[in-house]
Design an enzyme around this catalytic site. Sequence first.
Site, mmCIF file in Angstrom:
data_model
loop_
_atom_site.group_PDB
_atom_site.id
_atom_site.type_symbol
_atom_site.label_atom_id
_atom_site.label_comp_id
_atom_site.label_asym_id
_atom_site.label_seq_id
_atom_site.Cartn_x
_atom_site.Cartn_y
_atom_site.Cartn_z
ATOM 1 N N HIS A 240 29.810 27.272 32.259
ATOM 2 C CA HIS A 240 30.542 26.539 31.225
ATOM 3 C C HIS A 240 31.830 26.009 31.854
ATOM 4 O O HIS A 240 32.049 26.153 33.062
ATOM 5 C CB HIS A 240 30.803 27.451 30.026
ATOM 6 C CG HIS A 240 31.416 28.776 30.375
ATOM 7 N ND1 HIS A 240 32.665 28.895 30.927
ATOM 8 C CD2 HIS A 240 30.923 30.037 30.308
ATOM 9 C CE1 HIS A 240 32.938 30.174 31.144
ATOM 10 N NE2 HIS A 240 31.886 30.889 30.788
ATOM 11 N N HIS B 2 33.801 28.166 34.283
ATOM 12 C CA HIS B 2 33.278 28.205 35.657
ATOM 13 C C HIS B 2 33.607 26.914 36.410
ATOM 14 O O HIS B 2 34.003 26.951 37.574
ATOM 15 C CB HIS B 2 31.755 28.367 35.658
ATOM 16 C CG HIS B 2 31.268 29.652 35.067
ATOM 17 N ND1 HIS B 2 30.559 29.702 33.901
ATOM 18 C CD2 HIS B 2 31.372 30.927 35.508
ATOM 19 C CE1 HIS B 2 30.239 30.953 33.632
ATOM 20 N NE2 HIS B 2 30.727 31.719 34.580
ATOM 21 N N GLN C 109 40.812 34.620 34.850
ATOM 22 C CA GLN C 109 41.741 35.574 34.243
ATOM 23 C C GLN C 109 41.154 36.203 32.971
ATOM 24 O O GLN C 109 41.572 37.259 32.537
ATOM 25 C CB GLN C 109 43.058 34.844 33.931
ATOM 26 C CG GLN C 109 44.102 35.662 33.227
ATOM 27 C CD GLN C 109 44.549 36.875 34.023
ATOM 28 O OE1 GLN C 109 44.767 36.781 35.240
ATOM 29 N NE2 GLN C 109 44.667 38.011 33.359
ATOM 30 N N LYS C 110 40.147 35.563 32.388
ATOM 31 C CA LYS C 110 39.544 36.116 31.171
ATOM 32 C C LYS C 110 39.064 37.540 31.405
ATOM 33 O O LYS C 110 39.189 38.399 30.549
ATOM 34 C CB LYS C 110 38.373 35.244 30.714
ATOM 35 C CG LYS C 110 38.051 35.458 29.249
ATOM 36 C CD LYS C 110 36.616 35.231 28.948
ATOM 37 C CE LYS C 110 35.947 36.538 28.740
ATOM 38 N NZ LYS C 110 34.525 36.519 28.825
ATOM 39 N N SER D 278 29.824 32.922 28.701
ATOM 40 C CA SER D 278 28.386 32.665 28.574
ATOM 41 C C SER D 278 27.826 33.412 27.369
ATOM 42 O O SER D 278 26.840 32.993 26.776
ATOM 43 C CB SER D 278 27.661 33.083 29.847
ATOM 44 O OG SER D 278 28.240 32.427 30.951
#
Length: 301
Positions: A37, A40, A152-153, A190
């Site tokens: 997504h 990425h 960072q997520k 995702s």
Amino acid sequence: VNTPELVHTVSAVRDAVAAARRRGQAIRLVPTMGALHAGHTSLIGRARADGGFVAVSIFVNPLQFGPSEDFAAYPRDLEGDVAAVARAGGDLIFAPSVEEMYEAIPSLTRVSVAEITEPLCGAARPGHFDGVATVVAKLFAIFEADTAYFGQKDAQQLAVVRRMAQDLSFRTAVVACPTIREADGLAMSSRNAYLTAQERAAAPTLYRALRAAADLVHAGEREPAALRVKLMEVLSSEPRLDVEYAEVRDAGTIERIGTIDGDVLVAVAARLGRARLIDNIVLHVHGDDVDVEAGEIKGDL
Ligand code: PAF
């Protein structure tokens, strides 16, 4: 649009990387599990901007999934991923089979990082971060990249990978990239594909909770407990969310902190239907000075 080379074996990667090195190129690695997504592609874009040979690995790593987790259901779309890597400017895609990566499952050799892996997601997902550390160590050994890019997520994963790379003396420098968000603030993942329309509408509550906590700090609050109360207040306003944790930690060590000062991770995790969602912001607090690192909204609000 260039066409990235698609390879499935470690030896093909080594050949491609050696050829790039002979051309004088630096090696950039973006490790992923596919179902790419905008989060990425932002990592690939950053790698591209850094210059050199940009490689993307696509591997749904069985080692990092628990026995009751979504390994089988995890979204897979190699064709779509190849097109996304091409658009983002990647040069090579490594999409190995499980057999190519592991002699046996569970693998006899494991990379295990202590302490950082224990709280937060580590508590809910035993063995998960050992699986991540093991596969990332393998990818670092295979590519010998100059830099590797992580979102960072997955803040705790980032801390684990940084420490693993340092402790094992990999040449690869870990580069953290901002969380990319939908227009309503939901962090791209995702796993958002698992959400029904109603769950999708409820999902931005995680980000709203984080923003509310940041607002408290802007207003002068420095007590971690007060932030946790605020996080829970906002999260529990959405009955569909089953909250797993809402925590305030040191951003580097993931340890508990007594007061909000320095680099502070504010992190939440909740189940929503079939999905387990995580999100975080990082606060940089120096006296009255508060800087909020919340990522980037991709769409128009
Ligand atoms: O963040 C991910 O997609 C995965 O955990 C990673 C880093 C590619 C390891 O499998």
